[in-house]
Design an enzyme around this catalytic site. Structure first.
Site, PDB file in Angstrom:
ATOM      1  N   GLY A 252      14.172  22.992 -36.085  1.00  0.00           N
ATOM      2  CA  GLY A 252      13.409  22.969 -37.331  1.00  0.00           C
ATOM      3  C   GLY A 252      12.084  23.710 -37.259  1.00  0.00           C
ATOM      4  O   GLY A 252      11.736  24.468 -38.168  1.00  0.00           O
TER       5      GLY A 252
ATOM      6  N   THR B 130      11.166  26.113 -35.167  1.00  0.00           N
ATOM      7  CA  THR B 130      11.416  27.555 -35.002  1.00  0.00           C
ATOM      8  C   THR B 130      11.784  28.188 -36.341  1.00  0.00           C
ATOM      9  O   THR B 130      11.333  29.293 -36.663  1.00  0.00           O
ATOM     10  CB  THR B 130      12.552  27.769 -33.981  1.00  0.00           C
ATOM     11  OG1 THR B 130      12.183  27.104 -32.779  1.00  0.00           O
ATOM     12  CG2 THR B 130      12.800  29.242 -33.713  1.00  0.00           C
TER      13      THR B 130
ATOM     14  N   ASP C 226      19.417  17.622 -31.826  1.00  0.00           N
ATOM     15  CA  ASP C 226      19.179  16.612 -32.864  1.00  0.00           C
ATOM     16  C   ASP C 226      20.122  16.748 -34.067  1.00  0.00           C
ATOM     17  O   ASP C 226      20.258  15.803 -34.836  1.00  0.00           O
ATOM     18  CB  ASP C 226      17.734  16.705 -33.383  1.00  0.00           C
ATOM     19  CG  ASP C 226      16.710  16.540 -32.276  1.00  0.00           C
ATOM     20  OD1 ASP C 226      17.051  15.952 -31.245  1.00  0.00           O
ATOM     21  OD2 ASP C 226      15.564  17.016 -32.449  1.00  0.00           O
TER      22      ASP C 226
ATOM     23  N   ARG D 289      23.789  -9.388 -20.132  1.00  0.00           N
ATOM     24  CA  ARG D 289      22.471  -8.958 -20.634  1.00  0.00           C
ATOM     25  C   ARG D 289      22.593  -8.200 -21.950  1.00  0.00           C
ATOM     26  O   ARG D 289      23.669  -7.671 -22.277  1.00  0.00           O
ATOM     27  CB  ARG D 289      21.836  -7.984 -19.622  1.00  0.00           C
ATOM     28  CG  ARG D 289      21.249  -8.654 -18.420  1.00  0.00           C
ATOM     29  CD  ARG D 289      20.800  -7.606 -17.425  1.00  0.00           C
ATOM     30  NE  ARG D 289      20.077  -8.218 -16.328  1.00  0.00           N
ATOM     31  CZ  ARG D 289      19.902  -7.659 -15.148  1.00  0.00           C
ATOM     32  NH1 ARG D 289      20.412  -6.469 -14.885  1.00  0.00           N
ATOM     33  NH2 ARG D 289      19.219  -8.275 -14.202  1.00  0.00           N
TER      34      ARG D 289
ATOM     35  N   GLU E 177      15.311   7.401 -30.958  1.00  0.00           N
ATOM     36  CA  GLU E 177      13.876   7.406 -30.620  1.00  0.00           C
ATOM     37  C   GLU E 177      13.004   7.327 -31.872  1.00  0.00           C
ATOM     38  O   GLU E 177      11.868   6.877 -31.806  1.00  0.00           O
ATOM     39  CB  GLU E 177      13.511   8.642 -29.792  1.00  0.00           C
ATOM     40  CG  GLU E 177      13.696   9.953 -30.532  1.00  0.00           C
ATOM     41  CD  GLU E 177      13.250  11.170 -29.743  1.00  0.00           C
ATOM     42  OE1 GLU E 177      12.509  11.014 -28.750  1.00  0.00           O
ATOM     43  OE2 GLU E 177      13.652  12.289 -30.125  1.00  0.00           O
TER      44      GLU E 177
ATOM     45  N   GLN F 194      19.474  14.185 -21.685  1.00  0.00           N
ATOM     46  CA  GLN F 194      20.396  14.567 -22.757  1.00  0.00           C
ATOM     47  C   GLN F 194      20.359  16.054 -23.066  1.00  0.00           C
ATOM     48  O   GLN F 194      21.239  16.568 -23.755  1.00  0.00           O
ATOM     49  CB  GLN F 194      20.037  13.811 -24.043  1.00  0.00           C
ATOM     50  CG  GLN F 194      20.282  12.343 -23.925  1.00  0.00           C
ATOM     51  CD  GLN F 194      19.436  11.558 -24.905  1.00  0.00           C
ATOM     52  OE1 GLN F 194      19.923  11.104 -25.908  1.00  0.00           O
ATOM     53  NE2 GLN F 194      18.156  11.431 -24.612  1.00  0.00           N
TER      54      GLN F 194
END
Ligand code: F6P
Length: 377
Positions: free
Chosen positions: A116, A118, A140, A175, A235, A303
């Protein structure tokens, strides 16, 4: 039939976060140009900074050989912007120098591979008179106008592999394991990886969550005898409260100019830092509410690293080789986009500054909801 292209110079740069598939795209452009015409291909180092500093390398067959399978970018990259170039502790508008170097190198076109940020910078250079073509790369998948971006598939595979591995340890120890997945302000990676990895809850920016709803979904699993849970969190995921505050400032931003706009933008970044990427704090809260032992894994730059998937190699190769068609036709000011099995040209002005969010009613979301996956909403 072989593509006939005129002689001249193609410049290439890679900018923003590195992405698996960049070298395949560079190779696609370079080898197609070399085998079908007399165009020379020049690579600029470290994104727009390299073009500003005139640091370049001839991308001849020797340079292009053996790079298809390599991760990262042989050209290097940076997040430096032409109009806000960090120079001796300040940011300076270096657009004129970059345009001058474009001409000094006798470029007929500059191919910018990026996400985005760039795209916005490339669009500015095209408005400053340079012939620009961009290729959509980012893990992304947040670029509009293209079915997908290259790099996404590789990152998705890495995140899914991580979730698979976390499943066995979460189940053995009874857990809750929270896995934070990249994606900047969109949730494609977390959603795709969460679905493919069978996560019990998926938190994405486009669907704000509350900690209580998330905790309820985990306790409901416990009531069914499931003593472990996997939470895939983007994130950029955000609580309902944080989202409300951010949307209020975004609304004020519309139509605001000058100093007031700068102030509001500062407020927005402060809110982003306060409410996004707070996975550790969220995990602590969840542990207190559920009483279940909770651990966090942040996948981070893992990643983006390593060898590209077969799909990304082929996608980047298709985009790179297609770029030559548009160069031959002198069609500039465009992004080469993926449209099913074809590539198409999309005007930069239609895509620069826009974000491809996950529609909350997207079929991936619906499918996950049908499986009782919680979105914390
Ligand atoms: O845009 C790709 C991306 O990996 C995002 O998912 C992430 O938010 C960001 O880059 C990380 O940037 P950096 O590598 O500069 O820390």
């Amino acid at each position: 039939m072989a593509k006939q292209i005129r002689s001249g110079h193609i410049g290439i740069l890679t900018s923003g976060g590195d992405t698996p598939g960049l070298n395949a795209a560079i190779r696609g452009i370079g080898k197609t140009a070399a085998s079908n015409g007399s165009m020379q291909v020049i690579g600029f180092k470290d994104g727009f900074r390299g073009l500003m500093e005139n640091r370049s390398v001839r991308l001849d067959n020797n340079m292009l050989s053996g790079i298809l399978t390599l991760g990262g970018t042989i050209l290097g990259t940076s997040r430096d912007k032409p109009h806000k170039m960090p120079m001796g502790g300040k940011t300076v508008d270096m657009t004129d120098v970059i345009v001058e170097n474009y001409h000094k190198n006798h470029l007929d076109v500059l191919v910018c591979m990026g996400g985005g940020g760039t795209l916005k910078n490339a669009f500015r250079l095209s408005q400053a008179g340079c012939n620009i073509i961009t290729l959509p790369k980012t893990i992304d998948n947040d670029i509009v106008g293209t079915d997908v971006t290259f790099g996404f598939d590789t990152a998705l595979g890495i995140a899914v592999d991580a979730i698979d591995r976390l499943h066995s340890t979460a189940s053995s120890h009874h857990r809750v394991i929270i896995v934070e997945i990249m994606g900047h302000k969109v949730g494609w990676l977390a959603l795709g990886a969460g679905m493919a990895g069978g996560a019990d809850a998926i938190l994405i920016p486009e669907i704000p969550y509350t900690i209580d709803k998330l905790a309820d979904s985990i306790l409901e699993r416990v009531s069914r005898g499931k003593r472990f849970s996997i939470v895939a969190v983007a994130e950029g995921a955000i609580t309902v409260e944080g989202d409300r505050k951010i949307k209020a400032v975004e609304k004020k931003l519309e139509g605001t100019e000058g100093e007031e706009r700068a102030k509001l933008k500062d407020q927005l970044s402060a809110l982003d830092s306060e409410y996004r990427g707070s996975t550790m704090a969220m995990a602590e809260e969840l542990q207190i509410i559920t009483g279940l032992e909770t651990r966090v894994t942040i996948l981070g730059h893992l990643q983006r690293g390593g060898t590209p998937s077969a799909l990304d190699r082929n996608l980047a190769t298709r985009l790179g080789t297609s770029a030559i068609d548009y160069i031959r036709d002198e069609q500039f000011g465009i992004m080469v986009a993926v449209d099913g099995e074809q590539c198409k040209a999309v005007p930069l002005q239609d895509v620069a500054g826009k974000i491809n969010y996950v529609p909350p009613d997207h079929s991936w979301v619906t499918a996950a909801r049908n499986l009782a996956t919680s979105f914390g909403d």
